[in-house]
Design an enzyme around this catalytic site. Structure first.
Site: not given
Length: 317
Positions: A159, A253, A283
């Site tokens: 991320s 995502d 995610h």
């Protein structure tokens, strides 16, 4: 149609218990609370999800000296085995959450699974420290690792941490100890938010485009240029000379298209890159690796990619 209705049959059925658990600990509306309260709730959630460290992994904490401050790091080593590489790991959390404890078990499992040393970096967070503070800390950690060890370096992040890993790879590609590879896990790289997964999965469970905008705005300094490649690696004008790159994203995502675009840019510049979109996952699926078989398989692929890079292999067609 609500997010739940849209994704009821699109996600791996086993994932819903994980999504409900995350939302129970860290509900979507928490984004409206002060940052310190968000962190307190997030930290409690991370402790609840912590799975412990595998046997044989020894851990030590330290500090990397930087300009005017120290950067906490946590070093994971596998007892009784000489490592062939060092993984420099940057955690996720939207640049406002997380630290050494939030991804402790994940780093320990990467160490155990690959046999490599892993160094987790507790970079400074926003809004107290806006960009480029986190990037500067990531660069300082890279410089420390390059000087402190003869082991080849592999950059890894998920991320927000994937953003940092990519930015460091681009900034250090001509360094004498440039990374031999990078593995990015559902990274946010500053892609085009008007196309692809940003549109298709704008309201996906656990991360929406609204969340992405919030984290980006909190991180940004005044007059922050969106074209700064240390802020948005996809905005770079040169993707040549980058190390072999593996990007693992989640199908549902909004950030998935960033991984595909980054792969395409590296390959177009003559480099090696492989992008894989994990079907029917969302995610943050790393935290579901012990309860959702598809997430466990994805984590196995991530560790295998890291291990292959440390052996100097490129098994991706």
């Amino acid at each position: 149609m609500t997010g739940r209705e849209k994704y009821e049959t699109r996600l791996d059925p086993a994932l819903w218990a994980y999504i409900d658990s995350v939302n129970a600990w860290y509900p979507p509306e928490i984004i409206g609370l002060p940052i310190d309260k968000q962190r307190a709730v997030y930290d409690r959630m991370c402790r609840a999800f912590h799975k412990g460290r595998p046997a044989g992994v020894k851990v030590s904490d330290g500090l990397v000296a930087a300009s005017g401050h120290g950067i906490p790091i946590r070093h994971y080593q596998l007892t009784g085995k000489a490592a062939r590489a060092m993984v420099l790991y940057f955690h996720g959390g939207g640049f406002i959450l997380g630290g050494l404890d939030s991804h402790d078990d994940i780093c320990a499992e990467i160490c155990a699974g690959s046999g490599f040393d892993v160094v987790s970096v507790d970079y400074r967070l926003s809004p107290e420290h806006v960009h480029p503070a986190a990037f500067d800390d990531a660069m300082a950690a890279f410089a420390w690792a390059a000087a402190a060890s003869d082991l080849p370096l592999i950059l890894c992040g998920e991320s927000a941490g994937g953003n940092l890993a990519a930015a460091v790879a681009q900034a250090t590609r001509k360094h004498a100890s440039a990374a031999i590879g990078q593995v990015l896990i559902y990274p946010g790289l500053g892609g085009d938010e008007g196309t692809g997964s940003y549109v298709e999965h704008a309201e996906a469970p656990l991360l929406s485009v609204g969340d992405i905008a919030f984290y980006r705005d909190v991180r940004a300094a005044k007059r922050q240029s969106p074209d700064d490649p240390t802020f948005s690696p996809l905005r770079d004008s040169d993707f040549s000379g980058l190390p072999p790159t593996v990007i693992i994203s989640a199908e549902c995502d909004p950030l998935s298209s960033d991984g595909e675009a980054y792969r395409d840019r590296i390959v177009a510049a003559g480099g090696k890159a492989w992008w894989h979109e994990e079907s029917r996952l969302v995610h943050s699926f790393l935290r579901a690796r012990t309860t959702v078989p598809a997430a466990a398989e994805a984590f196995t692929r991530i560790i295998a990619a890291i291990a292959a890079m440390g052996r100097g292999e490129w098994p991706y067609l």
